[in-house]
Design a protein around this motif. Structure first.
Motif, mmCIF file in Angstrom:
data_model
loop_
_atom_site.group_PDB
_atom_site.id
_atom_site.type_symbol
_atom_site.label_atom_id
_atom_site.label_comp_id
_atom_site.label_asym_id
_atom_site.label_seq_id
_atom_site.Cartn_x
_atom_site.Cartn_y
_atom_site.Cartn_z
ATOM 1 N N ILE A 1 48.506 35.454 23.555
ATOM 2 C CA ILE A 1 49.061 35.572 22.205
ATOM 3 C C ILE A 1 50.463 36.164 22.303
ATOM 4 O O ILE A 1 50.831 36.712 23.339
ATOM 5 C CB ILE A 1 48.179 36.453 21.277
ATOM 6 C CG1 ILE A 1 47.988 37.851 21.871
ATOM 7 C CG2 ILE A 1 46.845 35.778 21.021
ATOM 8 C CD1 ILE A 1 47.306 38.847 20.936
ATOM 9 N N SER B 1 44.682 27.959 22.416
ATOM 10 C CA SER B 1 45.970 28.422 21.898
ATOM 11 C C SER B 1 46.044 28.104 20.413
ATOM 12 O O SER B 1 45.413 27.165 19.944
ATOM 13 C CB SER B 1 47.136 27.774 22.639
ATOM 14 O OG SER B 1 47.177 26.390 22.380
ATOM 15 N N PRO C 1 52.558 27.834 22.974
ATOM 16 C CA PRO C 1 51.168 27.406 22.808
ATOM 17 C C PRO C 1 50.898 26.007 23.364
ATOM 18 O O PRO C 1 49.785 25.711 23.810
ATOM 19 C CB PRO C 1 50.951 27.460 21.291
ATOM 20 C CG PRO C 1 51.879 28.547 20.846
ATOM 21 C CD PRO C 1 53.108 28.356 21.708
ATOM 22 N N GLU D 1 57.647 30.963 20.284
ATOM 23 C CA GLU D 1 56.324 31.039 19.648
ATOM 24 C C GLU D 1 55.800 29.647 19.289
ATOM 25 O O GLU D 1 54.595 29.414 19.272
ATOM 26 C CB GLU D 1 56.373 31.893 18.380
ATOM 27 C CG GLU D 1 56.504 33.365 18.625
ATOM 28 C CD GLU D 1 55.189 34.047 18.954
ATOM 29 O OE1 GLU D 1 54.176 33.366 19.178
ATOM 30 O OE2 GLU D 1 55.192 35.288 19.000
ATOM 31 N N HIS E 1 54.125 35.072 21.976
ATOM 32 C CA HIS E 1 54.918 34.435 23.027
ATOM 33 C C HIS E 1 56.420 34.419 22.761
ATOM 34 O O HIS E 1 57.152 33.643 23.369
ATOM 35 C CB HIS E 1 54.403 33.013 23.232
ATOM 36 C CG HIS E 1 52.950 33.004 23.532
ATOM 37 N ND1 HIS E 1 52.008 32.587 22.631
ATOM 38 C CD2 HIS E 1 52.272 33.443 24.610
ATOM 39 C CE1 HIS E 1 50.809 32.737 23.150
ATOM 40 N NE2 HIS E 1 50.939 33.263 24.343
ATOM 41 N N GLN F 1 51.176 30.093 12.068
ATOM 42 C CA GLN F 1 50.362 29.991 13.276
ATOM 43 C C GLN F 1 48.895 30.168 12.925
ATOM 44 O O GLN F 1 48.536 31.064 12.155
ATOM 45 C CB GLN F 1 50.811 31.062 14.266
ATOM 46 C CG GLN F 1 50.283 30.895 15.656
ATOM 47 C CD GLN F 1 51.001 31.841 16.611
ATOM 48 O OE1 GLN F 1 50.956 33.051 16.449
ATOM 49 N NE2 GLN F 1 51.679 31.274 17.586
ATOM 50 N N THR G 1 50.674 25.909 16.043
ATOM 51 C CA THR G 1 51.838 26.606 15.505
ATOM 52 C C THR G 1 52.808 25.605 14.897
ATOM 53 O O THR G 1 53.088 24.566 15.487
ATOM 54 C CB THR G 1 52.552 27.404 16.618
ATOM 55 O OG1 THR G 1 51.602 28.282 17.232
ATOM 56 C CG2 THR G 1 53.702 28.221 16.071
ATOM 57 N N THR H 1 47.913 25.018 26.038
ATOM 58 C CA THR H 1 47.017 23.869 25.898
ATOM 59 C C THR H 1 47.106 22.967 27.120
ATOM 60 O O THR H 1 46.088 22.469 27.609
ATOM 61 C CB THR H 1 47.362 23.085 24.617
ATOM 62 O OG1 THR H 1 47.187 23.954 23.492
ATOM 63 C CG2 THR H 1 46.471 21.870 24.452
#
Length: 189
Positions: free
Chosen positions: A119, A45, A35, A31, A121, A58, A48, A39
């Motif tokens: 979303i 994204s 992200p 997680e 992940h 996040q 986080t 990007t």
């Protein structure tokens, strides 16, 4: 939670997770790192921050869950207008790079400006080609049968040029220090 003008979500892992501490740490690190891949390919994204091995904070990403944007609620195959759109192809590329096997109608958003964003992940970075991921399958592969009638995947053309791939490759390679910092250098190779 709100930090200035940014809304955020606190996620704590550990309740009833099969696989114990190693699985919890995998999900938290996935997680945190995936992200960055989003990007790198050019998709929205959430920022986080890993708090510890069981918790992240996040940024809240505004949008409508993918299935809720479709006339049939997302039952059946995703339409090509989604999977073959520019953002759909970029999401497939990110999922292929990050070995994200878990992308379905409930795990992407349509943002208020019309973009597609991935979303949830925690199941990325599992290794292998994520053929069960509808975005990856629709963008990069078609399934045929071999001479014995067994299913076999075949690469299909897509709109990514060698120049596009070179730009993304450089951005993804630049993520190595973040992966190493979490002890996940093997995920980056």
């Amino acid at each position: 939670m709100t930090h200035g003008d940014v809304r955020s979500v606190r996620k704590v892992y550990g309740r009833r997770v099969p696989g114990g501490k190693a699985e919890i740490r995998h999900q938290v690190d996935a997680e945190t790192l995936f992200p960055l891949v989003l990007t790198a390919v050019g998709l929205p994204s959430p920022a986080t921050h890993k708090v510890n091995d069981t918790e992240i904070i996040q940024e809240h990403l505004a949008g409508t869950v993918g299935g809720d944007t479709l006339p049939d609620g997302g039952w059946g195959l995703l339409p090509e207008e989604i999977t073959r759109s520019d953002d759909g192809v970029l999401l497939a590329l990110a999922d292929l790079i990050g070995s994200n096997h878990d992308r379905n109608v409930g795990i992407w958003l349509r943002t208020p400006d019309g973009r597609i964003a991935g979303i949830d992940h925690g199941d990325s970075h599992r290794g292998g080609i994520p053929m069960g991921n509808e975005f990856v399958a629709a963008t990069f592969f078609t399934v045929d049968e071999d001479e014995r009638g067994h299913p076999t995947a075949r690469l299909i053309d897509n709109d990514l040029s060698p120049a596009d791939v070179a730009v993304v490759r450089a951005r993804v390679e630049a993520l190595a220090p973040q992966y190493e910092a979490l002890g996940r250098g093997a995920w980056h190779r």
